[in-house]
Design a protein around this motif. Structure first.
Motif, PDB file in Angstrom:
ATOM      1  N   GLU A   1      25.784  16.745 -18.785  1.00  0.00           N
ATOM      2  CA  GLU A   1      26.761  17.604 -18.142  1.00  0.00           C
ATOM      3  C   GLU A   1      26.915  17.160 -16.689  1.00  0.00           C
ATOM      4  O   GLU A   1      26.004  16.552 -16.124  1.00  0.00           O
ATOM      5  N   PRO A   2      28.054  17.439 -16.073  1.00  0.00           N
ATOM      6  CA  PRO A   2      28.249  17.024 -14.682  1.00  0.00           C
ATOM      7  C   PRO A   2      27.194  17.623 -13.747  1.00  0.00           C
ATOM      8  O   PRO A   2      27.056  18.846 -13.676  1.00  0.00           O
ATOM      9  N   PRO A   3      26.418  16.793 -13.067  1.00  0.00           N
ATOM     10  CA  PRO A   3      25.429  17.330 -12.124  1.00  0.00           C
ATOM     11  C   PRO A   3      26.112  17.952 -10.910  1.00  0.00           C
ATOM     12  O   PRO A   3      27.234  17.572 -10.560  1.00  0.00           O
ATOM     13  N   GLU A   4      25.438  18.918 -10.293  1.00  0.00           N
ATOM     14  CA  GLU A   4      26.020  19.558  -9.111  1.00  0.00           C
ATOM     15  C   GLU A   4      26.195  18.563  -7.967  1.00  0.00           C
ATOM     16  O   GLU A   4      27.170  18.609  -7.222  1.00  0.00           O
ATOM     17  N   ASP A   5      25.227  17.668  -7.824  1.00  0.00           N
ATOM     18  CA  ASP A   5      25.267  16.654  -6.766  1.00  0.00           C
ATOM     19  C   ASP A   5      25.972  15.417  -7.296  1.00  0.00           C
ATOM     20  O   ASP A   5      25.425  14.677  -8.119  1.00  0.00           O
TER      21      ASP A   5
ATOM     22  N   VAL B   1      33.373  17.251 -22.332  1.00  0.00           N
ATOM     23  CA  VAL B   1      34.026  18.536 -22.091  1.00  0.00           C
ATOM     24  C   VAL B   1      34.115  19.359 -23.371  1.00  0.00           C
ATOM     25  O   VAL B   1      34.188  20.570 -23.340  1.00  0.00           O
ATOM     26  N   GLU B   2      34.152  18.698 -24.532  1.00  0.00           N
ATOM     27  CA  GLU B   2      34.218  19.270 -25.881  1.00  0.00           C
ATOM     28  C   GLU B   2      35.606  19.829 -26.220  1.00  0.00           C
ATOM     29  O   GLU B   2      36.094  19.639 -27.322  1.00  0.00           O
TER      30      GLU B   2
ATOM     31  N   THR C   1      35.926  21.799 -12.769  1.00  0.00           N
ATOM     32  CA  THR C   1      34.713  21.069 -12.396  1.00  0.00           C
ATOM     33  C   THR C   1      34.637  19.746 -13.148  1.00  0.00           C
ATOM     34  O   THR C   1      34.268  18.715 -12.584  1.00  0.00           O
ATOM     35  N   TYR C   2      34.996  19.770 -14.439  1.00  0.00           N
ATOM     36  CA  TYR C   2      34.951  18.539 -15.230  1.00  0.00           C
ATOM     37  C   TYR C   2      35.910  17.491 -14.686  1.00  0.00           C
ATOM     38  O   TYR C   2      35.563  16.310 -14.581  1.00  0.00           O
TER      39      TYR C   2
ATOM     40  N   ALA D   1      33.115  10.146 -11.212  1.00  0.00           N
ATOM     41  CA  ALA D   1      32.433   9.197 -12.097  1.00  0.00           C
ATOM     42  C   ALA D   1      33.222   7.901 -12.235  1.00  0.00           C
ATOM     43  O   ALA D   1      32.657   6.805 -12.250  1.00  0.00           O
ATOM     44  N   VAL D   2      34.550   8.008 -12.338  1.00  0.00           N
ATOM     45  CA  VAL D   2      35.383   6.810 -12.443  1.00  0.00           C
ATOM     46  C   VAL D   2      35.299   5.983 -11.175  1.00  0.00           C
ATOM     47  O   VAL D   2      35.306   4.742 -11.215  1.00  0.00           O
TER      48      VAL D   2
END
Length: 389
Positions: free
Chosen positions: A220-224, A243-244, A265-266, A273-274
């Motif tokens: 899952e996307p980390p907060e940091d 994201v599902e 957030t995603y 990330a990209v």
């Protein structure tokens, strides 16, 4: 033309490999009387079996509820496996071959753990491991209704936490004995901050001491958001941020805890990330069959693709022991429509499963989307045509 003739005409059209695969992913197939194995319970593709269909690896459900009642059946004929449909006398396909049991499954780690409790083979050449098998969302009130991550731990088929050195040991053996081509490391969510990213980085570092194979990490996307660079620096090549669903209403219903990480957030995570991993090296799982709105789904896939994220579209697989065990998979007609529309998006954004270095998009065995792709590279190569041929 009567109803039976219509059915036969429809089924006979399934000689198209991509259309046949769509139907098999949704309906599974019966394997009564055959000893072909299959993985039951756990994270990732499960209740299914890896096969080679027309020369390409595919994961076909053989143990879940739809497979028990599937019109498709696998039959042993002399030295070959034939795929049959209940409405046809002749086999639909004789080019189906079960992927052999990996040789590394017969080994144990130096501390006595069977290798297949550390990592398993996905598709034909992907080594996969859930490095942390527990999840803070694994309770009746919080769990994702389609998820089976806790089942393999409860049944004793795996261990709760794979040590980095154990993973490195298994990777080394699997690369030597079974010629794996890339690695997928996923995790249950251990906390609401780094969400497993730091432990994934430790595992990647250990593997990098013994192997140069491409690695995908999934969490899952980390907060940091600086942790994406930490994962990249550790040696990860790609990342999966799953994201599902792109329908927020469905996410709240089906994923009551995970949906607290909003779509907003995603998309912020996708963008970051990209910027670290590059276009086509970030992917996201998109499950069809949860009751989602079609246009919201397509719009979400397009928005993600424009950022450089590969939307890995898959049909719902109702897994044994999950809250959706007896749910109906999406229709093959719906999946064909979605695959077609998403493949057009991929073409527009110049994204392709073949351009991904590692992970689910690269493997593609759980989705028919790669067979629908049409991405022409600078040298004029049609990737989808290569897959079909």
């Amino acid at each position: 033309m009567n109803e039976l003739d219509v059915t036969k005409k429809k089924v006979s059209s399934l000689y198209s490999v991509e259309t046949l695969l769509v139907d098999l992913h949704n309906k599974g197939m019966q394997t009564t009387g055959l000893t072909i194995g299959g993985r039951k319970g756990g994270a990732g593709p499960t209740d299914d079996r890896a096969f080679i269909l027309n020369g390409k690896p595919v994961m076909i459900p053989v143990l879940n509820e739809p497979a028990k009642h599937s019109p498709y059946s696998l039959v042993q004929e002399s030295s070959t496996l034939s795929l049959k449909h209940e409405e046809l006398r002749s086999p639909i396909a004789t080019f189906l071959e079960a992927v052999k049991r990996p040789k590394f499954y017969d080994l144990t780690t130096k501390d006595g753990i069977p290798y297949n409790k550390i990592a398993v083979l996905h598709g034909a050449d992907v080594l996969a491991s859930t490095v942390i098998q527990t999840c803070i969302r694994w309770s009746k009130e919080k769990r994702c209704q389609f998820c089976a991550i806790g089942q393999s731990l409860e049944s004793g088929n795996t261990i709760a936490r794979k040590k980095p050195k154990q993973l490195a040991e298994v990777v080394k053996a699997a690369e030597k004995l079974d010629h794996i081509k890339h690695i997928t490391l996923t995790t249950g969510t251990p906390n609401e901050t780094d969400r497993g990213a730091l432990y994934l980085a430790e595992c990647v570092k250990a593997i990098r001491e013994v192997s140069d194979l491409p690695i995908q990490v999934q969490c899952e996307p980390p907060e940091d958001d600086t942790l994406y660079q930490v994962l990249k620096d550790a040696g990860a090549n790609t990342i999966g941020l799953h994201v599902e669903s792109f329908d927020e209403d469905v996410r709240r219903k089906v994923m009551p805890s995970k949906s607290e990480i909003t779509l907003e957030t995603y998309f912020k995570a996708f963008k970051k990330a990209v910027s670290v991993f590059g276009r086509n090296q970030v992917s996201t799982y998109v499950i069809i069959g949860l009751g989602e709105d079609l246009e919201k789904t397509i719009d979400g896939c397009e928005k993600a693709a424009k950022l450089g994220v590969y939307p890995f579209v898959v049909p719902l697989r109702p897994l044994q022991g999950t809250m959706l065990e007896f749910a109906e998979p999406p229709s093959s007609e719906l999946m064909t429509t979605i695959y077609g529309r998403v493949s057009n998006i991929l073409e527009t954004e110049n994204l392709s499963s073949t351009k991904s270095e590692a992970g689910c998009a690269k493997c593609g065995a759980c989705s028919a989307l790669p067979f629908f792709e049409k991405v022409i590279d600078k040298e004029g190569i049609d990737y989808a045509e290569e897959l079909r041929n």
